[in-house]
Design a protein around this motif. Structure first.
Motif, PDB file in Angstrom:
ATOM      1  N   CYS A 156      38.448   5.576  39.721  1.00 45.67           N
ATOM      2  CA  CYS A 156      37.544   5.704  38.576  1.00 45.67           C
ATOM      3  C   CYS A 156      36.095   5.840  39.040  1.00 45.67           C
ATOM      4  N   ALA A 157      35.702   5.089  40.070  1.00 42.46           N
ATOM      5  CA  ALA A 157      34.339   5.183  40.597  1.00 42.46           C
ATOM      6  C   ALA A 157      34.075   6.564  41.187  1.00 42.46           C
ATOM      7  N   GLU A 158      35.048   7.102  41.934  1.00 48.28           N
ATOM      8  CA  GLU A 158      34.888   8.438  42.518  1.00 48.28           C
ATOM      9  C   GLU A 158      34.799   9.501  41.427  1.00 48.28           C
ATOM     10  N   LEU A 159      35.625   9.372  40.399  1.00 46.88           N
ATOM     11  CA  LEU A 159      35.576  10.320  39.290  1.00 46.88           C
ATOM     12  C   LEU A 159      34.258  10.217  38.540  1.00 46.88           C
ATOM     13  N   ALA A 160      33.773   9.010  38.335  1.00 44.81           N
ATOM     14  CA  ALA A 160      32.494   8.821  37.647  1.00 44.81           C
ATOM     15  C   ALA A 160      31.365   9.488  38.431  1.00 44.81           C
ATOM     16  N   ALA A 161      31.365   9.316  39.749  1.00 38.25           N
ATOM     17  CA  ALA A 161      30.323   9.922  40.589  1.00 38.25           C
ATOM     18  C   ALA A 161      30.395  11.448  40.560  1.00 38.25           C
ATOM     19  N   ALA A 162      31.587  11.995  40.342  1.00 35.79           N
ATOM     20  CA  ALA A 162      31.783  13.452  40.302  1.00 35.79           C
ATOM     21  C   ALA A 162      31.761  14.001  38.881  1.00 35.79           C
ATOM     22  N   ARG A 219      40.405  15.386  50.566  1.00 38.44           N
ATOM     23  CA  ARG A 219      39.660  16.195  49.594  1.00 38.44           C
ATOM     24  C   ARG A 219      39.525  15.551  48.225  1.00 38.44           C
ATOM     25  N   THR A 220      40.444  14.635  47.865  1.00 37.41           N
ATOM     26  CA  THR A 220      40.412  14.077  46.499  1.00 37.41           C
ATOM     27  C   THR A 220      40.184  12.563  46.481  1.00 37.41           C
ATOM     28  N   GLY A 221      39.928  11.962  47.624  1.00 38.02           N
ATOM     29  CA  GLY A 221      39.652  10.532  47.669  1.00 38.02           C
ATOM     30  C   GLY A 221      40.829   9.692  47.215  1.00 38.02           C
ATOM     31  N   SER A 222      40.541   8.713  46.406  1.00 38.46           N
ATOM     32  CA  SER A 222      41.569   7.776  45.937  1.00 38.46           C
ATOM     33  C   SER A 222      42.326   8.260  44.710  1.00 38.46           C
ATOM     34  N   VAL A 223      41.891   9.354  44.114  1.00 43.18           N
ATOM     35  CA  VAL A 223      42.479   9.796  42.845  1.00 43.18           C
ATOM     36  C   VAL A 223      43.985  10.022  42.963  1.00 43.18           C
ATOM     37  N   PHE A 224      44.442  10.707  44.005  1.00 44.65           N
ATOM     38  CA  PHE A 224      45.873  10.983  44.162  1.00 44.65           C
ATOM     39  C   PHE A 224      46.525  10.097  45.201  1.00 44.65           C
TER      40      PHE A 224
END
Length: 153
Positions: A88-94, A144-149
């Motif tokens: 969620c933090a990575e998605l928020a930053a992106a 490439r996608t961090g923690s999302v996947f």
């Protein structure tokens, strides 16, 4: 039951859970503090081994079904994913755009072709999200996608 119907059933069950969570009294009561339900952020994430072909080109038969891992990522508060807070933090930053997550500079991936396809559908802060990309292997996908996947514990 064929793979396609299992995958369809799993997707339907996860989406039903998301709808039930959004419609539950606790979610409705909590939405006043977090804004309108349409602004809540959630993604249904899947990782499939191999390249996902269009239905007309996909092979049919036993042993052709790829292995799928999936999770329902909820970000208000982070839950439903082994690394929900980080994702969620990575998605928020992106800004909710998975393609804008900065690649990990320290990742070292083997040059082995074992394709995986990552797919995300859902809503990020009221906007629909549809993402699908095939990567050379799981290491490249994570880089490439961090923690999302990162759906494994």
């Amino acid at each position: 039951m064929t793979y396609l119907s299992k995958a369809t059933a799993a997707r339907g069950a996860l989406l039903a859970v998301a709808v039930l969570l959004a419609a539950s009294p606790a979610a409705v009561a909590g939405s006043a503090a977090h804004g309108d339900l349409r602004s809540r952020s959630w993604l249904h994430l899947t990782v499939t081994q191999g390249e996902v072909l269009p239905p007309a080109l996909a092979p049919v038969g036993p042993g052709d079904a790829p292995v799928v891992r999936s999770a329902l990522l909820l970000c208000d508060p982070p839950q439903g994913h082994p690394h929900a807070a980080e994702a969620c933090a990575e998605l928020a930053a992106a800004g909710g755009d998975i393609g804008r997550i900065p690649p990990r500079e320290d990742a070292v991936c083997a040059l082995i072709y074992a394709p995986v396809t990552a797919r995300a559908t859902g809503v990020w802060q009221g906007r629909p999200v549809e993402y699908r990309e095939t990567f050379a292997n799981a290491c490249v996908m994570t880089a490439r996608t961090g923690s999302v996947f990162a759906l494994d514990d």
